[in-house]
Each structure stands twice: as structure tokens, then as C-alpha cells.
Design a protein around this motif. Structure first.
Motif, PDB file in Angstrom:
ATOM      1  N   VAL A 349      43.911  15.184   5.040  1.00 21.35           N
ATOM      2  CA  VAL A 349      42.799  15.623   4.192  1.00 21.35           C
ATOM      3  C   VAL A 349      42.234  14.439   3.410  1.00 21.35           C
ATOM      4  O   VAL A 349      41.008  14.262   3.293  1.00 21.35           O
ATOM      5  N   MET A 350      43.127  13.612   2.876  1.00 24.71           N
ATOM      6  CA  MET A 350      42.671  12.416   2.170  1.00 24.71           C
ATOM      7  C   MET A 350      41.954  11.471   3.129  1.00 24.71           C
ATOM      8  O   MET A 350      40.970  10.816   2.764  1.00 24.71           O
ATOM      9  N   ALA A 351      42.430  11.398   4.360  1.00 22.21           N
ATOM     10  CA  ALA A 351      41.769  10.546   5.352  1.00 22.21           C
ATOM     11  C   ALA A 351      40.365  11.053   5.649  1.00 22.21           C
ATOM     12  O   ALA A 351      39.438  10.269   5.878  1.00 22.21           O
ATOM     13  N   THR A 352      40.202  12.400   5.616  1.00 20.22           N
ATOM     14  CA  THR A 352      38.867  12.959   5.839  1.00 20.22           C
ATOM     15  C   THR A 352      37.896  12.525   4.741  1.00 20.22           C
ATOM     16  O   THR A 352      36.737  12.174   5.004  1.00 20.22           O
ATOM     17  N   LEU A 353      38.391  12.539   3.502  1.00 18.48           N
ATOM     18  CA  LEU A 353      37.537  12.132   2.390  1.00 18.48           C
ATOM     19  C   LEU A 353      37.247  10.636   2.405  1.00 18.48           C
ATOM     20  O   LEU A 353      36.123  10.195   2.125  1.00 18.48           O
ATOM     21  N   GLU A 354      38.250   9.843   2.754  1.00 21.72           N
ATOM     22  CA  GLU A 354      38.082   8.396   2.735  1.00 21.72           C
ATOM     23  C   GLU A 354      37.237   7.891   3.903  1.00 21.72           C
ATOM     24  O   GLU A 354      36.636   6.810   3.826  1.00 21.72           O
ATOM     25  N   ILE A 359      33.301   8.941  10.062  1.00 15.30           N
ATOM     26  CA  ILE A 359      33.123  10.143  10.880  1.00 15.30           C
ATOM     27  C   ILE A 359      31.640  10.396  11.132  1.00 15.30           C
ATOM     28  O   ILE A 359      31.212  10.798  12.232  1.00 15.30           O
ATOM     29  N   GLY A 360      30.810  10.135  10.099  1.00 20.70           N
ATOM     30  CA  GLY A 360      29.375  10.323  10.273  1.00 20.70           C
ATOM     31  C   GLY A 360      28.803   9.391  11.328  1.00 20.70           C
ATOM     32  O   GLY A 360      27.955   9.799  12.139  1.00 20.70           O
ATOM     33  N   ALA A 367      29.592  11.277  19.231  1.00 20.23           N
ATOM     34  CA  ALA A 367      30.915  11.921  19.248  1.00 20.23           C
ATOM     35  C   ALA A 367      30.771  13.412  18.956  1.00 20.23           C
ATOM     36  O   ALA A 367      30.046  13.801  18.034  1.00 20.23           O
ATOM     37  N   SER A 368      31.439  14.228  19.713  1.00 18.04           N
ATOM     38  CA  SER A 368      31.370  15.677  19.526  1.00 18.04           C
ATOM     39  C   SER A 368      32.429  16.138  18.517  1.00 18.04           C
ATOM     40  O   SER A 368      33.313  15.379  18.110  1.00 18.04           O
ATOM     41  N   ASP A 369      32.304  17.396  18.113  1.00 19.11           N
ATOM     42  CA  ASP A 369      33.321  17.965  17.213  1.00 19.11           C
ATOM     43  C   ASP A 369      34.704  17.911  17.866  1.00 19.11           C
ATOM     44  O   ASP A 369      35.721  17.690  17.196  1.00 19.11           O
ATOM     45  N   ARG A 370      34.739  18.106  19.166  1.00 16.87           N
ATOM     46  CA  ARG A 370      36.021  18.063  19.891  1.00 16.87           C
ATOM     47  C   ARG A 370      36.640  16.675  19.829  1.00 16.87           C
ATOM     48  O   ARG A 370      37.862  16.540  19.685  1.00 16.87           O
ATOM     49  N   ASP A 371      35.785  15.637  19.903  1.00 15.92           N
ATOM     50  CA  ASP A 371      36.296  14.271  19.810  1.00 15.92           C
ATOM     51  C   ASP A 371      36.885  13.995  18.429  1.00 15.92           C
ATOM     52  O   ASP A 371      37.929  13.337  18.301  1.00 15.92           O
ATOM     53  N   VAL A 372      36.222  14.473  17.391  1.00 15.05           N
ATOM     54  CA  VAL A 372      36.724  14.267  16.019  1.00 15.05           C
ATOM     55  C   VAL A 372      38.050  14.988  15.830  1.00 15.05           C
ATOM     56  O   VAL A 372      39.003  14.431  15.257  1.00 15.05           O
ATOM     57  N   LYS A 373      38.119  16.228  16.313  1.00 17.66           N
ATOM     58  CA  LYS A 373      39.390  16.956  16.214  1.00 17.66           C
ATOM     59  C   LYS A 373      40.485  16.241  17.007  1.00 17.66           C
ATOM     60  O   LYS A 373      41.623  16.123  16.543  1.00 17.66           O
ATOM     61  N   GLY A 374      40.135  15.761  18.193  1.00 17.88           N
ATOM     62  CA  GLY A 374      41.131  15.052  19.001  1.00 17.88           C
ATOM     63  C   GLY A 374      41.668  13.816  18.316  1.00 17.88           C
ATOM     64  O   GLY A 374      42.844  13.477  18.447  1.00 17.88           O
ATOM     65  N   LEU A 375      40.770  13.116  17.560  1.00 15.23           N
ATOM     66  CA  LEU A 375      41.215  11.930  16.832  1.00 15.23           C
ATOM     67  C   LEU A 375      42.251  12.285  15.780  1.00 15.23           C
ATOM     68  O   LEU A 375      43.288  11.620  15.659  1.00 15.23           O
ATOM     69  N   PHE A 376      42.014  13.340  15.029  1.00 15.03           N
ATOM     70  CA  PHE A 376      42.966  13.739  13.995  1.00 15.03           C
ATOM     71  C   PHE A 376      44.260  14.286  14.610  1.00 15.03           C
ATOM     72  O   PHE A 376      45.358  14.034  14.099  1.00 15.03           O
ATOM     73  N   PHE A 377      44.133  15.023  15.694  1.00 13.54           N
ATOM     74  CA  PHE A 377      45.341  15.509  16.372  1.00 13.54           C
ATOM     75  C   PHE A 377      46.161  14.341  16.924  1.00 13.54           C
ATOM     76  O   PHE A 377      47.395  14.359  16.893  1.00 13.54           O
ATOM     77  N   ARG A 449      38.083  20.546   9.292  1.00 18.91           N
ATOM     78  CA  ARG A 449      37.232  20.122   8.175  1.00 18.91           C
ATOM     79  C   ARG A 449      36.436  18.871   8.534  1.00 18.91           C
ATOM     80  O   ARG A 449      35.240  18.766   8.206  1.00 18.91           O
ATOM     81  N   ALA A 450      37.071  17.917   9.205  1.00 15.10           N
ATOM     82  CA  ALA A 450      36.362  16.696   9.591  1.00 15.10           C
ATOM     83  C   ALA A 450      35.293  16.983  10.634  1.00 15.10           C
ATOM     84  O   ALA A 450      34.201  16.376  10.626  1.00 15.10           O
ATOM     85  N   ALA A 451      35.590  17.902  11.553  1.00 11.25           N
ATOM     86  CA  ALA A 451      34.621  18.208  12.608  1.00 11.25           C
ATOM     87  C   ALA A 451      33.397  18.918  12.061  1.00 11.25           C
ATOM     88  O   ALA A 451      32.304  18.850  12.659  1.00 11.25           O
ATOM     89  N   ARG A 452      33.532  19.632  10.951  1.00 17.89           N
ATOM     90  CA  ARG A 452      32.401  20.369  10.383  1.00 17.89           C
ATOM     91  C   ARG A 452      31.484  19.499   9.528  1.00 17.89           C
ATOM     92  O   ARG A 452      30.471  19.970   9.015  1.00 17.89           O
ATOM     93  N   LEU A 453      31.837  18.236   9.321  1.00 16.66           N
ATOM     94  CA  LEU A 453      31.010  17.360   8.484  1.00 16.66           C
ATOM     95  C   LEU A 453      29.616  17.168   9.104  1.00 16.66           C
ATOM     96  O   LEU A 453      29.487  16.932  10.317  1.00 16.66           O
ATOM     97  N   ASP A 454      28.611  17.253   8.266  1.00 18.88           N
ATOM     98  CA  ASP A 454      27.234  16.990   8.702  1.00 18.88           C
ATOM     99  C   ASP A 454      27.054  15.479   8.783  1.00 18.88           C
ATOM    100  O   ASP A 454      27.274  14.770   7.803  1.00 18.88           O
ATOM    101  N   PRO A 455      26.681  14.926   9.942  1.00 16.45           N
ATOM    102  CA  PRO A 455      26.566  13.474  10.071  1.00 16.45           C
ATOM    103  C   PRO A 455      25.566  12.877   9.070  1.00 16.45           C
ATOM    104  O   PRO A 455      25.757  11.767   8.598  1.00 16.45           O
ATOM    105  N   VAL A 456      24.493  13.579   8.755  1.00 15.21           N
ATOM    106  CA  VAL A 456      23.505  13.051   7.799  1.00 15.21           C
ATOM    107  C   VAL A 456      24.120  12.917   6.419  1.00 15.21           C
ATOM    108  O   VAL A 456      24.010  11.882   5.748  1.00 15.21           O
ATOM    109  N   GLN A 457      24.814  13.998   5.994  1.00 12.72           N
ATOM    110  CA  GLN A 457      25.452  13.952   4.684  1.00 12.72           C
ATOM    111  C   GLN A 457      26.588  12.937   4.671  1.00 12.72           C
ATOM    112  O   GLN A 457      26.821  12.261   3.663  1.00 12.72           O
ATOM    113  N   ALA A 458      27.290  12.807   5.809  1.00 16.79           N
ATOM    114  CA  ALA A 458      28.394  11.841   5.872  1.00 16.79           C
ATOM    115  C   ALA A 458      27.887  10.416   5.763  1.00 16.79           C
ATOM    116  O   ALA A 458      28.505   9.568   5.134  1.00 16.79           O
ATOM    117  N   LEU A 459      26.722  10.131   6.375  1.00 16.39           N
ATOM    118  CA  LEU A 459      26.166   8.765   6.326  1.00 16.39           C
ATOM    119  C   LEU A 459      25.617   8.430   4.933  1.00 16.39           C
ATOM    120  O   LEU A 459      25.580   7.271   4.529  1.00 16.39           O
TER     121      LEU A 459
END
Length: 462
Positions: A349-354, A359-360, A367-377, A449-459
Motif C-alpha cells: 500500500v505504501m508502495a502504491t502511494l510512493e 504507475i501513471g 500498460a493495462s490494469d492487468r499488467d499493474v496487478k501482475g507487477l504487484f503480485f 488499488r494501484a490498477a484503479r489509479l487514473d493515469p492523468v491524476q497519477a501524472l
């Protein structure tokens, strides 16, 4: 993204926050170590009990009793089989027939009796048991002081340690295990005088036969008081044949006990057995070649009209008991791993915030949502692999240390060392796999949670 790229990126991310990830991995290792240590001890204790049962021969032993004395070992035997009055007697002829059954190594009677022994002109009332010469290999005589019988009919005895304490004038139980080697050596070679009742049978014919005074076999019996001198050749710690509910204090060769023709307690209950030419036994122990051949031998003995008992049912209950113990040990060992899973969740969770900007960028370049989830898994799986592997090694070391400490304590108590810890290969593989599964499941929420991030807001973050 390719699987190789995801794995490489996951390793790089773990290296960047090496301290935080290392602490999380250590938490996983401690959880796996507690799980492996507890289960290895449970498995080791189960194997210890199995080894002792196997070495004692109880798993390959059938206890035979006559239905005439109304002795039954379960309700099924009471309801099935011939009536007690119609069942055969468990005499010497029956014992020989049982001994000739296939896969039977030996069948010997349980000659156990209460008698008086005299040592240094002092009387001692005790229980004696006749042991076959094959009992020399029983684990009850491991580490005994002195030696076993020199022959199967030698006028020699082995004393149980608590009775040896009585002979030396000590408390019968409290100090029985505190006899020094010097004190035990004082009794070796000493002589005991045994007083017993000998049963003699003589045929009655013609005018000597009184109406109603003899058995159907036409024999009369008499009881004569006898004495025999026996030499103490050994002292053992425990009763090697205490599974029948008696506390035996003195052991003598079975052949000697048979040659003395001692009157048995069963003779007092059945007057007709007193006048038999062949002795009648309360119990007969049958040793089979292997525990896998016990059931056919037991069925054959039941067809002869006798009741039987085997330790197989008790061993099954023992295995069930250890299965429950292993379950509880596994549950308690898994608690530490459950706590470690909270550390994984917190780290990811902290990694998601940092790494919101990272991620954006990944999602912005395709990168798709599946790719982001795969990275965390993948990151969680790597921590699970390393944590599980280190935990297995740590659990092995803990079990090893406990086993060494236990053996030190056993040696101080004058007991032989034992192997109470064992780590099978399936436990190693299962512990690592369990650590990986827990780690991946712990990553479900952070990955979603990481996969649901909006890329615009993340950037725009920071």
C-alpha cells in the motif's frame, strides 16, 4: 507486458526500497519458521511413538483369551462366537495350534503370578512374569544394568528398578529412578528365594478314583509348596510387558516358569483346569511376522473360538490424536504468518502511494490494469519465495536446537537420546508454497488499488 519484463521490474522495485522490503520478508520468514518448527516437532513425536511401538513388537502382537473366563475385549466379541461353556480351553494344546498358524513367529503364555520372595531373610510380596528369550530385543532392556538371562531356563531373574530400591531399603517409588550404578551393582549376583505353589497332576484309575473327586479326564491334582533360589542378573527401568494392566516387579525365563508348574490364578477360578494334564493359561501372546499380517492371524484365532485383542485399534487412535495435534500446531504456527501478511499489505500500500507517478507513466504508455496487478503480485511473490526459503531454514534450525536441548535433558535424567524432530520434504515444499500463496493473497488489495489509479491524476501527483 511480458512475464520476464514484469519479473525484472518487480526485482528492481524491491531493490529500491530494500530496507522496508527486507523487514517485510523477515516477517514472512519468522511466520514460516514458526510453522515449520511446530509441525516438525509434531511429526517427530509421531514418528517417535511409531518407532517405539514398532520396536516393542506391539503392532505385530495378538493377545488371545479364552471365552470360558468371560473375558472379552469389546462388545462385538461378547455377541459373536460360541457360548462361553462351549468354547475351547486356552491350554497348551491350543497354544501349540496357534503357534502353527501361518505367519506366526511364536505364541507364548502369559505366566504372571503373585508370590513371596525372600532377600536377606526379609519377605517381599510381588508380581513375577515369565519372559520368553526373544524379549531380549525389547527396548525396555536398552540401557539396563547387568545382563539378560543366560538361557531360556536359567534360574535367573531381572528386577525392576523400583523393586530393586525396596531391596536396598529405599522408598519403593520415589527413589527408584535415583539408584546409582554402584548401588545397582550391589544387587547383581545376589540371590532371592522364591516360594511358590506347584500344581501336580496324577492319573486316577480303578478303586483309587473317588466319585466326583476328579476331573472328566480321570486325573487328581495336588498343590505342593516349593522353594527355588534365583540369581539377580539385571535391573531394568520399566516393565517391558505392562500393556496388560499389571505392574510386574520381577522377570524370570518363561521356560523356567513353565518347568516349575506354578499354580495360576485361573486355576483357582476353574477347578476343572487344576486337574488337566496340560496347563490352562489366562492369556496367550502371539507374535506375527509383520503388522500387515495381524488381521489374517487374528481372524484364524477367532475361528478357533477364542477372543483376541490387538494394538492396531489403539495405534489408529494414536494416529488420529497426532493428526489433531498437528492441525492445532499448524494453526498456531500460521498465526505468525498471518501477522506477516499484514506487513505485506502495508508495504505494498505504501508502495502504491510512493509510486503513483511511476504507475501513471506505465499506464500512459500502454500498460493495462492487468499488467499493474501482475507487477504487484510479482513483488509479493518474490517476497514470499525469499521469506519462505529463509523461514524453512530458520524453522529447521529451531527444531534442531530444540531436539539437541531435549537430548541434553534426557541424558541428565539418565534416558537415551531420542529424535523428536523431523522435517519431511513435503513440509519444505508446502511451507514455501504456503508463504507464496499468503503473499499473493495479501497483494490483492494493494494491486487492485494501484490498477484503479487514473493515469492523468497519477501524472499530476507531486
Amino acid at each position: 507486458m511480458k512475464t520476464y519484463d514484469i519479473a525484472e521490474l518487480a526485482v528492481c522495485n524491491l531493490r529500491e526500497s530494500i530496507l522496508c522490503n527486507s523487514l517485510t520478508t523477515i516477517g514472512i520468514s519468522i511466520g514460516v519458521a514458526s510453522l515449520v518448527a511446530m509441525l516438525s516437532l509434531g511429526i517427530g513425536l509421531q514418528q517417535l511413538a511409531g518407532r517405539h511401538l514398532q520396536k516393542s513388537g506391539l503392532l505385530a502382537t495378538v493377545v488371545v483369551a479364552s471365552r470360558r473366563d468371560l473375558r472379552s475385549f469389546n462388545r462385538e466379541q461378547e455377541e459373536n462366537g460360541p457360548a462361553p461353556a462351549e468354547s475351547p480351553a486356552l491350554d497348551e494344546d491350543a497354544r501349540q495350534k496357534i503357534a502353527q498358524l501361518p505367519n506366526v513367529l511364536e505364541a507364548y503364555p502369559d505366566l504372571r503370578f503373585i508370590t513371596e520372595l525372600r532377600y536377606e531373610d526379609k519377605p517381599y510380596l510381588t508380581v513375577m512374569l515369565g519372559l520368553p528369550f526373544s524379549a531380549k530385543n525389547n527396548d525396555a532392556f536398552d540401557g539396563m544394568q547387568g545382563s539378560f538371562f543366560s538361557s531360556d531356563a536359567a534360574p535367573e531373574v531381572i528386577a525392576q528398578k523400583s523393586f530393586a530400591a525396596q531391596l536396598l531399603g529405599k522408598a519403593p517409588k520415589a527413589d527408584g529412578d535415583k539408584l546409582s550404578v554402584t548401588e545397582v551393582a550391589k544387587l547383581l549376583g545376589k540371590q532371592l528365594t522364591m516360594r511358590y505353589a506347584e500344581r501336580t497332576v496324577a492319573p486316577v484309575t480303578g478303586a483309587d478314583k473317588k466319585v466326583g473327586s476328579s476331573s472328566p479326564e480321570g486325573a487328581a491334582y495336588s498343590v505342593i509348596s516349593r522353594e527355588v533360589t534365583l540369581t539377580i542378573v539385571g535391573i531394568c527401568d520399566v516393565d517391558p510387558d505392562n500393556d496388560l494392566g499389571y505392574e510386574t516387579r520381577i522377570f524370570l525365563p518363561l521356560k523356567l516358569a513353565q518347568n516349575l508348574h506354578m499354580m495360576q490364578p485361573s486355576d483357582l477360578l476353574d477347578s476343572t483346569s487344576m486337574a488337566r494334564a496340560t496347563p490352562v493359561y489366562p492369556l496367550v501372546e502371539v507374535h506375527v511376522q509383520s503388522h500387515t499380517q495381524v488381521q489374517p492371524v487374528e481372524d484364524a484365532i477367532k475361528k478357533m473360538g477364542f477372543n483376541t485383542f490387538t494394538i492396531g485399534g489403539a495405534a489408529s487412535s494414536l494416529r488420529q490424536f497426532f493428526a489433531v495435534v498437528d492441525l492445532f500446531l499448524g494453526i498456531f504456527g500460521s498465526l505468525a504468518l498471518a501477522v506477516a501478511s499484514l506487513g505485506i499489505i502495508n508495504t505494498l500500500v505504501m508502495a502504491t502511494l510512493e509510486r503513483r507517478r511511476e504507475i501513471g507513466i506505465m499506464k500512459a504508455i500502454g500498460a493495462s490494469d492487468r499488467d499493474v496487478k501482475g507487477l504487484f503480485f510479482a513483488e509479493a511473490g518474490v517476497m514470499g519465495v525469499f521469506g519462505g526459503s529463509v523461514g524453512v531454514g530458520l524453522g529447521w534450525a529451531i527444531g534442531r536446537a530444540i531436539n539437541l536441548g531435549t537430548n541434553v535433558h534426557l541424558r541428565r535424567q539418565h534416558f537415551p537420546p531420542e529424535q523428536i524432530w523431523f522435517v519431511p520434504w513435503w513440509l519444505v515444499i508446502g511451507a514455501i508454497a504456503f508463504a507464496i500463496v499468503v503473499s499473493v493473497l495479501s497483494a490483492l488489495y494493494p494491486a487492485s488499488r494501484a490498477a484503479r489509479l487514473d493515469p492523468v491524476q497519477a501524472l499530476r501527483y507531486e
